[in-house]
Scaffold this motif. Structure first.
Motif, PDB file in Angstrom:
ATOM      1  N   GLY A 168      -2.841  -4.686  -2.114  1.00 40.77           N
ATOM      2  CA  GLY A 168      -2.804  -4.058  -0.581  1.00 40.77           C
ATOM      3  C   GLY A 168      -4.182  -4.071  -0.230  1.00 40.77           C
ATOM      4  O   GLY A 168      -3.995  -5.175   0.898  1.00 40.77           O
ATOM      5  N   GLU A 169      -5.349  -4.322  -0.454  1.00 40.97           N
ATOM      6  CA  GLU A 169      -6.370  -4.429   0.335  1.00 40.97           C
ATOM      7  C   GLU A 169      -6.881  -6.269   0.073  1.00 40.97           C
ATOM      8  O   GLU A 169      -7.636  -6.337   0.659  1.00 40.97           O
ATOM      9  CB  GLU A 169      -7.361  -4.081  -1.434  1.00 40.97           C
ATOM     10  N   TRP A 213      -6.293   1.258   7.205  1.00 39.69           N
ATOM     11  CA  TRP A 213      -5.413   1.674   5.985  1.00 39.69           C
ATOM     12  C   TRP A 213      -6.605   0.956   4.722  1.00 39.69           C
ATOM     13  O   TRP A 213      -6.666   1.464   2.638  1.00 39.69           O
ATOM     14  CB  TRP A 213      -4.458   0.526   5.714  1.00 39.69           C
ATOM     15  N   LEU A 214      -7.491   0.438   5.206  1.00 41.26           N
ATOM     16  CA  LEU A 214      -8.451  -0.288   3.896  1.00 41.26           C
ATOM     17  C   LEU A 214      -9.098   0.945   3.474  1.00 41.26           C
ATOM     18  O   LEU A 214      -9.657   1.393   2.454  1.00 41.26           O
ATOM     19  CB  LEU A 214      -9.350  -1.806   4.420  1.00 41.26           C
ATOM     20  N   GLY A 215      -9.779   1.501   4.156  1.00 44.26           N
ATOM     21  CA  GLY A 215     -10.615   2.891   4.574  1.00 44.26           C
ATOM     22  C   GLY A 215      -9.875   3.519   3.531  1.00 44.26           C
ATOM     23  O   GLY A 215     -10.193   4.479   2.543  1.00 44.26           O
ATOM     24  N   GLN A 216      -8.278   3.647   3.703  1.00 43.68           N
ATOM     25  CA  GLN A 216      -7.650   5.181   2.905  1.00 43.68           C
ATOM     26  C   GLN A 216      -7.948   4.386   1.410  1.00 43.68           C
ATOM     27  O   GLN A 216      -7.668   5.231   0.418  1.00 43.68           O
ATOM     28  CB  GLN A 216      -5.944   4.993   3.140  1.00 43.68           C
ATOM     29  N   VAL A 228       1.257  -1.000  -0.157  1.00 48.38           N
ATOM     30  CA  VAL A 228       0.906  -0.039  -0.346  1.00 48.38           C
ATOM     31  C   VAL A 228       1.356   1.654   0.016  1.00 48.38           C
ATOM     32  O   VAL A 228       0.783   2.439  -0.816  1.00 48.38           O
ATOM     33  CB  VAL A 228      -0.914   0.288   0.753  1.00 48.38           C
ATOM     34  N   LEU A 229       1.689   1.889   0.735  1.00 46.13           N
ATOM     35  CA  LEU A 229       2.397   2.445   1.044  1.00 46.13           C
ATOM     36  C   LEU A 229       3.372   2.806   0.259  1.00 46.13           C
ATOM     37  O   LEU A 229       3.726   3.945  -0.662  1.00 46.13           O
ATOM     38  CB  LEU A 229       3.135   2.503   2.371  1.00 46.13           C
ATOM     39  N   HIS A 230       4.803   1.656   0.252  1.00 41.94           N
ATOM     40  CA  HIS A 230       5.559   1.825  -0.679  1.00 41.94           C
ATOM     41  C   HIS A 230       5.311   1.550  -2.101  1.00 41.94           C
ATOM     42  O   HIS A 230       5.801   2.305  -3.204  1.00 41.94           O
ATOM     43  CB  HIS A 230       6.656   0.429  -0.077  1.00 41.94           C
ATOM     44  N   LYS A 231       5.160   0.444  -2.320  1.00 40.99           N
ATOM     45  CA  LYS A 231       4.547   0.190  -4.474  1.00 40.99           C
ATOM     46  C   LYS A 231       2.824   0.742  -4.897  1.00 40.99           C
ATOM     47  O   LYS A 231       2.856   0.443  -5.832  1.00 40.99           O
ATOM     48  CB  LYS A 231       4.562  -1.489  -4.115  1.00 40.99           C
ATOM     49  N   LEU A 258      -4.558  -6.996   2.795  1.00 36.00           N
ATOM     50  CA  LEU A 258      -4.722  -6.647   4.373  1.00 36.00           C
ATOM     51  C   LEU A 258      -6.582  -7.357   5.037  1.00 36.00           C
ATOM     52  O   LEU A 258      -7.180  -7.474   6.185  1.00 36.00           O
ATOM     53  CB  LEU A 258      -5.283  -4.958   4.096  1.00 36.00           C
ATOM     54  N   LEU A 259      -7.596  -7.422   3.706  1.00 37.81           N
ATOM     55  CA  LEU A 259      -8.634  -8.234   4.031  1.00 37.81           C
ATOM     56  C   LEU A 259      -8.274 -10.001   4.463  1.00 37.81           C
ATOM     57  O   LEU A 259      -8.658 -10.257   5.221  1.00 37.81           O
ATOM     58  CB  LEU A 259      -9.545  -8.563   2.520  1.00 37.81           C
ATOM     59  N   GLN A 260      -7.774 -10.047   3.954  1.00 40.81           N
ATOM     60  CA  GLN A 260      -6.739 -11.832   4.136  1.00 40.81           C
ATOM     61  C   GLN A 260      -6.524 -11.424   5.680  1.00 40.81           C
ATOM     62  O   GLN A 260      -6.472 -12.478   6.814  1.00 40.81           O
ATOM     63  CB  GLN A 260      -5.865 -12.650   3.024  1.00 40.81           C
ATOM     64  N   HIS A 261      -5.757 -10.558   5.697  1.00 38.19           N
ATOM     65  CA  HIS A 261      -4.818 -10.625   7.070  1.00 38.19           C
ATOM     66  C   HIS A 261      -6.306 -10.616   8.420  1.00 38.19           C
ATOM     67  O   HIS A 261      -5.992 -11.315   9.229  1.00 38.19           O
ATOM     68  CB  HIS A 261      -3.905  -9.510   7.056  1.00 38.19           C
TER      69      HIS A 261
END
Length: 256
Positions: A155-156, A178-181, A146-149, A159-162
């Protein structure tokens, strides 16, 4: 008697004419070659050379300016990359600190009696620590995307899997935030609103709380729901930190 005289006179005249013609020919041959071209034609060649020299000089200047601009662009690109990496490192460092705090437990005093129940508890704690290590790794992988690449789709997904794999994760508030972002970036404002609501309602003591309140107000506003946008933005504007400044600026820009 007259004939010889006329003959001699004619010969003298012929010789004089020949000498005059030869003299004239010598005079013409010895004169310098004169350029009979007009002044404009004579000056055309130097003017053309000066114009070419000037164009070449201007071309060199433009090439130097392009090289300078290219150098500035490369410097700025490097600085942006460095700042992104620094931000990423800061987030990961914070996440490591949280993980360390979650694993910290009081140690038994020397000479204390062995308690079977405590032994079982320690075994469970060790298992929990091993899960936390996987939890942290999954979260770090997702945040890096999300932040770097800026790979928001992947990334979504991670995060959902996490969240599914670690429903009691220490990083659950961060993951929801971060999902909201991501949904804000994708302009899926309804989904963004739902994620920020989770952080606001379920994690009022978390570091991401005030950020989520501000972004929740923004999501409401983008959905056209100013009645719910205003209270959240005003609450965020009271924050003494940077979020408060952002919320005030957003209010001034959109609610004057």
């Amino acid at each position: 008697m007259k004939a010889p005289f006329y003959t001699a006179a004619f010969a003298a005249v012929s010789l004089s004419a020949s000498q005059w013609a030869f003299a004239q020919a010598q005079v013409v041959d010895t004169q310098p070659i004169v350029d009979n071209r007009s002044p404009a034609i004579s000056q055309a060649a130097p003017a053309s050379a000066n114009s070419q020299a000037q164009q070449f000089y201007q071309l060199q200047q433009l090439q130097e300016e392009v090289l300078q601009l290219r150098g500035l662009v490369e410097e700025q690109a490097f600085e942006i990359k460095r700042l992104k990496q620094q931000r990423m490192d800061d987030y990961l460092d914070l996440d490591r600190r949280l993980a360390t705090l979650s694993k910290t437990a009081p140690s038994a005093s020397p000479g204390a009696a062995v308690n079977p129940a405590a032994t079982v508890a320690n075994t469970v704690s060790s298992t929990a620590q091993a899960v936390s290590a996987g939890d942290l790794q999954d979260y770090r992988t997702a945040i890096d995307l999300v932040l770097h690449k800026q790979d928001y789709d992947q990334g979504e997904k991670l995060l959902l899997q996490h969240i599914s794999n670690y429903p009691n994760s220490k990083f659950l508030p961060n993951s929801q935030y971060w999902l909201g972002q991501i949904y804000l970036i994708k302009r899926d404002y309804e989904q963004a609103k739902q994620r920020f609501l989770i952080v606001k309602d379920q994690f009022p003591d978390h570091d991401k709380y005030i950020d989520a309140v501000f972004k929740l107000g923004k999501a409401y506003h983008l959905l056209g729901d100013n009645a719910n946008a205003m209270p959240n933005l005003q609450q965020a504007a009271k924050d003494p930190g940077s979020v408060g400044g952002l919320a005030k600026s957003y209010l001034d820009k959109n609610f004057r």
